[in-house]
Design a protein around this motif. Sequence first.
Motif, PDB file in Angstrom:
ATOM      1  N   ALA A 224      -4.633 139.172  25.518  1.00  0.00           N
ATOM      2  CA  ALA A 224      -5.963 139.780  25.461  1.00  0.00           C
ATOM      3  C   ALA A 224      -6.963 138.801  24.856  1.00  0.00           C
ATOM      4  O   ALA A 224      -6.594 137.828  24.195  1.00  0.00           O
ATOM      5  CB  ALA A 224      -5.906 141.056  24.624  1.00  0.00           C
ATOM      6  N   VAL A 228     -11.397 141.561  21.888  1.00  0.00           N
ATOM      7  CA  VAL A 228     -10.603 142.792  22.033  1.00  0.00           C
ATOM      8  C   VAL A 228      -9.626 142.928  20.876  1.00  0.00           C
ATOM      9  O   VAL A 228      -9.468 144.005  20.289  1.00  0.00           O
ATOM     10  CB  VAL A 228      -9.837 142.783  23.380  1.00  0.00           C
ATOM     11  CG1 VAL A 228      -8.867 143.961  23.453  1.00  0.00           C
ATOM     12  CG2 VAL A 228     -10.812 142.816  24.546  1.00  0.00           C
ATOM     13  N   ILE A 229      -8.968 141.823  20.523  1.00  0.00           N
ATOM     14  CA  ILE A 229      -7.988 141.858  19.432  1.00  0.00           C
ATOM     15  C   ILE A 229      -8.671 142.145  18.096  1.00  0.00           C
ATOM     16  O   ILE A 229      -8.190 142.954  17.292  1.00  0.00           O
ATOM     17  CB  ILE A 229      -7.213 140.529  19.371  1.00  0.00           C
ATOM     18  CG1 ILE A 229      -6.419 140.323  20.667  1.00  0.00           C
ATOM     19  CG2 ILE A 229      -6.272 140.506  18.173  1.00  0.00           C
ATOM     20  CD1 ILE A 229      -5.772 138.966  20.777  1.00  0.00           C
ATOM     21  N   GLU A 230      -9.808 141.487  17.850  1.00  0.00           N
ATOM     22  CA  GLU A 230     -10.515 141.698  16.583  1.00  0.00           C
ATOM     23  C   GLU A 230     -11.004 143.138  16.453  1.00  0.00           C
ATOM     24  O   GLU A 230     -10.927 143.734  15.369  1.00  0.00           O
ATOM     25  CB  GLU A 230     -11.684 140.724  16.467  1.00  0.00           C
ATOM     26  CG  GLU A 230     -11.258 139.290  16.176  1.00  0.00           C
ATOM     27  CD  GLU A 230     -12.429 138.359  15.929  1.00  0.00           C
ATOM     28  OE1 GLU A 230     -12.243 137.352  15.233  1.00  0.00           O
ATOM     29  OE2 GLU A 230     -13.540 138.645  16.441  1.00  0.00           O
ATOM     30  N   SER A 231     -11.498 143.707  17.557  1.00  0.00           N
ATOM     31  CA  SER A 231     -11.987 145.086  17.478  1.00  0.00           C
ATOM     32  C   SER A 231     -10.838 146.077  17.300  1.00  0.00           C
ATOM     33  O   SER A 231     -11.009 147.132  16.674  1.00  0.00           O
ATOM     34  CB  SER A 231     -12.774 145.430  18.747  1.00  0.00           C
ATOM     35  OG  SER A 231     -11.943 145.376  19.895  1.00  0.00           O
ATOM     36  N   THR A 232      -9.661 145.740  17.820  1.00  0.00           N
ATOM     37  CA  THR A 232      -8.497 146.611  17.669  1.00  0.00           C
ATOM     38  C   THR A 232      -7.913 146.516  16.258  1.00  0.00           C
ATOM     39  O   THR A 232      -7.581 147.529  15.628  1.00  0.00           O
ATOM     40  CB  THR A 232      -7.406 146.236  18.691  1.00  0.00           C
ATOM     41  OG1 THR A 232      -7.941 146.339  20.013  1.00  0.00           O
ATOM     42  CG2 THR A 232      -6.197 147.144  18.560  1.00  0.00           C
ATOM     43  N   MET A 233      -7.804 145.282  15.748  1.00  0.00           N
ATOM     44  CA  MET A 233      -7.196 145.058  14.431  1.00  0.00           C
ATOM     45  C   MET A 233      -8.181 145.267  13.283  1.00  0.00           C
ATOM     46  O   MET A 233      -7.771 145.378  12.116  1.00  0.00           O
ATOM     47  CB  MET A 233      -6.638 143.632  14.357  1.00  0.00           C
ATOM     48  CG  MET A 233      -5.514 143.352  15.339  1.00  0.00           C
ATOM     49  SD  MET A 233      -4.949 141.642  15.244  1.00  0.00           S
ATOM     50  CE  MET A 233      -4.288 141.593  13.571  1.00  0.00           C
ATOM     51  N   LYS A 234      -9.486 145.269  13.603  1.00  0.00           N
ATOM     52  CA  LYS A 234     -10.521 145.435  12.580  1.00  0.00           C
ATOM     53  C   LYS A 234     -10.474 144.342  11.525  1.00  0.00           C
ATOM     54  O   LYS A 234     -10.676 144.580  10.324  1.00  0.00           O
ATOM     55  CB  LYS A 234     -10.404 146.810  11.889  1.00  0.00           C
ATOM     56  CG  LYS A 234     -10.366 147.992  12.818  1.00  0.00           C
ATOM     57  CD  LYS A 234     -11.610 148.090  13.690  1.00  0.00           C
ATOM     58  CE  LYS A 234     -11.547 149.328  14.582  1.00  0.00           C
ATOM     59  NZ  LYS A 234     -12.695 149.388  15.525  1.00  0.00           N
TER      60      LYS A 234
END
Length: 280
Positions: A224, A228-234
């Motif tokens: 990904a 996308v990863i940053e928004s998922t992992m916060k």
Amino acid sequence: MFDDFFNVVKLRFNGSDEDEKPSFKCPRCQSSVPVDKYEELYRVCPNCNYHGRLSAAERIAITVDKDSFSELDPEMKSGDPIEFPDYQEKQQELRSATGLNDAVVTGTATIKGIEAAIGVMDSHYMMASMGSVVGEKITRLFEYASEKGLPVILFTASGGARMQEGIVSLMQMAKTSGAVKLHSDKGGLYITVLTDPTTGGVTASFASLGDIIIAEPKVLIGFAGRRVIESTMKQRLPEDFQLAEFMQEKGFVDMIVERKRMRATLGHILALHGCSGKES
């Protein structure tokens, strides 16, 4: 002072008496270098070592022994399994523009006199997305290599699965992975060379299954996207996240090889693994 000013104005209006050589502006360091110098270095910036993207034909030309490449399945073309709007028209435009029938070229060649099965993905064709033809040609390459007892070298570059082919595209992940497993079961060597970018379903399937995984410097490798990863992992990810050097540090990539050394490195690896051939 006024003489200098006059000369500058005159140059702007009249141009230089000398023909200016075309230049390449590096997207990484923003420096400009003569195009002929950039091409001479196999599309590598001499200032920051940025490795530009190559077409499949260019990659083959600088990697294999001269006139040794023999293509497999050159006429294979994708259908339109889910009748995606304008997909066939887009394909025809790309075939005319690139001279390719799809996003991967496969065949056999020798490297330093050693025969191998070769696959090269070309990002100029729909960002080398993996559709039915890409998956089928790569599967057939592994099957051919298994039958002939050849090592496989795959140069990957992809934005992932091809959405215009829906579930048919996603099925190629399992199919290519199965072909890699059968090749491995027969003792076949598989070398992956990750080039910029290698992402999505390609990373999640055959690109990550090599016995030896090589990458060019600072290429993007991942599944990904970063946002996308940053928004998922916060949480904020490291600046070098998903670059080849980061992936090597974490154990995913075995070695990073500059383009000018790639042919010699591949030949050396093939020889070390018992593949025979005459040095060229």
